[in-house]
Motif scaffolding. Structure first.
Motif, PDB file in Angstrom:
ATOM      1  N   THR A   1       4.779  14.109 -11.802  1.00  0.00           N
ATOM      2  CA  THR A   1       5.462  14.120 -13.197  1.00  0.00           C
ATOM      3  C   THR A   1       4.461  14.800 -14.167  1.00  0.00           C
ATOM      4  O   THR A   1       4.697  15.504 -14.679  1.00  0.00           O
ATOM      5  N   ALA A   2       3.052  14.455 -13.948  1.00  0.00           N
ATOM      6  CA  ALA A   2       2.196  14.970 -14.664  1.00  0.00           C
ATOM      7  C   ALA A   2       2.086  16.717 -14.407  1.00  0.00           C
ATOM      8  O   ALA A   2       1.733  17.311 -15.607  1.00  0.00           O
ATOM      9  N   SER A   3       2.164  17.040 -13.514  1.00  0.00           N
ATOM     10  CA  SER A   3       2.254  18.483 -12.932  1.00  0.00           C
ATOM     11  C   SER A   3       3.642  19.470 -13.312  1.00  0.00           C
ATOM     12  O   SER A   3       3.619  20.353 -12.923  1.00  0.00           O
ATOM     13  N   GLY A   4       4.577  18.461 -13.670  1.00  0.00           N
ATOM     14  CA  GLY A   4       5.857  19.031 -13.848  1.00  0.00           C
ATOM     15  C   GLY A   4       6.708  19.453 -12.634  1.00  0.00           C
ATOM     16  O   GLY A   4       7.722  20.192 -12.646  1.00  0.00           O
ATOM     17  N   GLU A   5       6.131  18.828 -11.615  1.00  0.00           N
ATOM     18  CA  GLU A   5       6.904  18.886 -10.078  1.00  0.00           C
ATOM     19  C   GLU A   5       8.329  18.180 -10.205  1.00  0.00           C
ATOM     20  O   GLU A   5       8.884  18.219  -9.254  1.00  0.00           O
TER      21      GLU A   5
ATOM     22  N   GLU B   1       0.969  -1.141  -0.015  1.00  0.00           N
ATOM     23  CA  GLU B   1      -0.119  -0.062   0.049  1.00  0.00           C
ATOM     24  C   GLU B   1       0.769   1.297  -0.062  1.00  0.00           C
ATOM     25  O   GLU B   1       0.486   2.391  -0.814  1.00  0.00           O
ATOM     26  N   SER B   2       2.018   1.134   0.851  1.00  0.00           N
ATOM     27  CA  SER B   2       2.755   2.407   0.862  1.00  0.00           C
ATOM     28  C   SER B   2       3.354   2.721  -0.384  1.00  0.00           C
ATOM     29  O   SER B   2       3.937   3.920  -0.762  1.00  0.00           O
ATOM     30  N   VAL B   3       3.892   1.496  -1.143  1.00  0.00           N
ATOM     31  CA  VAL B   3       4.635   1.705  -2.533  1.00  0.00           C
ATOM     32  C   VAL B   3       3.829   2.231  -3.614  1.00  0.00           C
ATOM     33  O   VAL B   3       4.020   2.986  -4.170  1.00  0.00           O
TER      34      VAL B   3
ATOM     35  N   LYS C   1       1.829   8.976  -6.570  1.00  0.00           N
ATOM     36  CA  LYS C   1       2.237  10.578  -6.102  1.00  0.00           C
ATOM     37  C   LYS C   1       3.166  10.987  -7.118  1.00  0.00           C
ATOM     38  O   LYS C   1       3.203  11.891  -7.514  1.00  0.00           O
ATOM     39  N   LEU C   2       4.210  10.003  -7.695  1.00  0.00           N
ATOM     40  CA  LEU C   2       5.306  10.228  -8.491  1.00  0.00           C
ATOM     41  C   LEU C   2       4.296  10.568  -9.853  1.00  0.00           C
ATOM     42  O   LEU C   2       4.777  11.562 -10.768  1.00  0.00           O
TER      43      LEU C   2
END
Length: 495
Positions: free
Chosen positions: A469-473, A456-458, A464-465
């Motif tokens: 990535t989609a948000s450019g962060e 679950e944590s992985v 989140k990654l």
């Protein structure tokens, strides 16, 4: 005591999680099994007697046939096991009572909304050349163009290729489809299409498959028609930069996200850690209303019924069958053995047969319903899980995923590769050793799934990654390293 994993309760093999030494003990089901020979990490050990000609079971399915009687504790690999697959098969559609789970959550990322309503996750200028003999001209235009952007866009890029001249028929059509997919990709806020002037893939003929054309977003340059192609190109790039600079990131629902699924340099842990991780992520994206695209058709051979059983209707079932059998005909046309697929690297990593590789490979698509089947160079139009015509070759497969509209490609690997496509190409390692060795290649470590972290944590960290990535962060390592390549399938067949 050797460390191992038994993937399915029906399996008659286990996979070693570390190198095994002759005499080591495996304790399973209250029984002790002694290793009868040294066995590399990631390879298989028999935990039951397997008679010659009988199935070797992994993932709960047959991954091949025993070539000889195999004793408990024996190492199983190419020396005593072979494929159980054959040529082109017939399949029967069985209507299944399947439904697609839905998640009603307001999850968004920061994307760019284009004038046609499509969404980009990068705000770049792409230079697409219609023919390979002007690669260096385009490289120079990128160099000069990047001096002009003043941080108004995310960068200017071109993608070297050798095609567009002396191609005919379907071979030329394939090139045009892929290049058109790049031109129309929403990660490119603006595109400069550059032609020479005497190639088969002329600008005028190429424009026909780009219609309708937004001439603010797409500029055309035929370099035989101008006195100084670099100066003319810089003018057009400046116009594109000004056009692209008006786009700003804004909240976009995750249902607009399209992800491409890929594996390369696989090992025995691909089907245990990284590919199932992608499958769970893919299922979540689809459940949220998004799109997932899976290709590498030869690496579906032997596991194709797992996909057929999830076809949304008879039409998609038939298209899925044709996808598999048409690619088998490609092998047959060149007198190649269909099932001699695992590469030397795959075999060294513990994968013995194509069905073993395929059973691990198809897990990238999770359990979602197959909603569409796409030909080579076609764009994804339906949400859900799409199957796409393409080979296992990393460069060609990633390129066709991008041309289909994938905003990013999720690429699992057990042995590692620096390769990156035209879009963010996130590398997910199947094991921690690779992650620690190649952190400048690898973006995420799925090896944690068999070590210290719970699933679950992985999964949460990986999701989140994807959003970052989609948000450019987050910039994928291929973006940081400047690795952006394409490759086009050169063959006379179009699905």
């Amino acid at each position: 005591m050797s460390k191992f994993i038994k993937i399915n309760k029906e399996d008659n093999v286990v996979v070693l999680l570390a190198d095994g030494v002759k005499g080591d003990i495996i304790r399973i089901d209250d029984k002790e099994i002694i290793l009868l020979q040294d066995t590399p990490k990631g390879h298989k050990i028999a935990i039951k007697e397997i008679s010659k000609g009988n199935d070797v079971l992994k993932y709960g399915y047959s991954i091949g046939k025993a070539k000889e009687d195999i004793k408990v504790g024996k190492w199983i690999h190419s020396h005593n096991m072979s494929t159980g697959l054959d040529g082109i098969l017939e399949y029967e559609f069985n209507k299944n009572d399947i439904s697609q789970p839905k998640i009603n959550e307001d999850i968004s990322f920061k994307g760019y909304v284009r004038e046609n309503g499509e969404i980009g996750i990068r705000n770049e200028i792409w230079i697409i050349n219609t023919v390979g003999c002007i690669n260096k001209t385009c490289a120079l235009l990128v160099k000069e163009g990047n001096k002009l952007i003043n941080d108004k866009v995310d960068g200017i890029h071109y993608f070297e290729h050798p095609h567009g001249c002396s191609q005919l028929g379907n071979d030329l059509e394939n090139t045009r489809k892929i290049l058109a997919g790049l031109v129309n990709h929403p990660n490119a806020a603006g595109v400069l299409v550059v032609g020479l002037g005497c190639e088969n893939n002329t600008l005028s003929s190429f424009k026909e498959i780009l219609e309708p054309i937004n001439y603010d977003r797409i500029k055309f340059l035929n370099i035989q028609d101008v006195e100084d192609e670099i100066e003319e190109g810089k003018k057009l790039i400046s116009e594109l930069v000004e056009y692209a600079s008006k786009f700003k990131r804004e909240d976009v629902h995750i249902s607009k996200l399209k992800i491409g699924l890929k594996c390369g340099g696989s090992d025995a842990f691909s089907g245990i850690t990284a590919n199932p991780l992608l499958g769970r992520l893919s299922d979540k994206i689809v459940a949220l209303g998004g799109t997932s695209i899976q290709t590498e058709v030869p690496e579906m051979f032997g596991a194709e019924t797992m996909l057929f059983d999830r076809a949304i209707d008879k039409d998609i079932f038939d298209k899925s069958v044709n996808l598999i059998n048409d690619f088998k005909k490609y092998f047959i046309r060149y007198d190649q053995v269909i099932y001699e697929n695992p590469s030397p690297g795959n075999k060294k990593g513990g994968i013995t047969t194509l069905e073993e590789k395929s059973l691990g490979c198809v897990q990238k698509g999770g359990k979602a319903i197959v909603t569409d089947v796409l030909g080579y160079g076609e764009r994804a139009k339906k949400t859900g899980l799409n199957l796409l015509y393409g080979p296992g070759n990393d460069q060609v497969a990633v390129t066709v995923l991008v041309a289909a509209g994938a905003h990013m490609v999720l690429f699992t690997t057990g042995r590692g590769t620096p390769f990156g496509g035209a879009v963010p190409t996130l590398k997910i390692s199947t094991n921690t050793d690779l992650y620690n060795k190649k952190k400048h290649w690898i973006d995420f470590n799925a090896g944690e799934l068999i070590e210290t972290k719970d699933k679950e944590s992985v999964d949460d960290s990986f999701f989140k990654l994807i959003l970052d990535t989609a948000s450019g962060e987050y910039l994928a390592n291929n973006e940081k390293n400047g690795y952006r390549e394409i490759s086009i399938l050169k063959d006379g067949v179009t699905l």
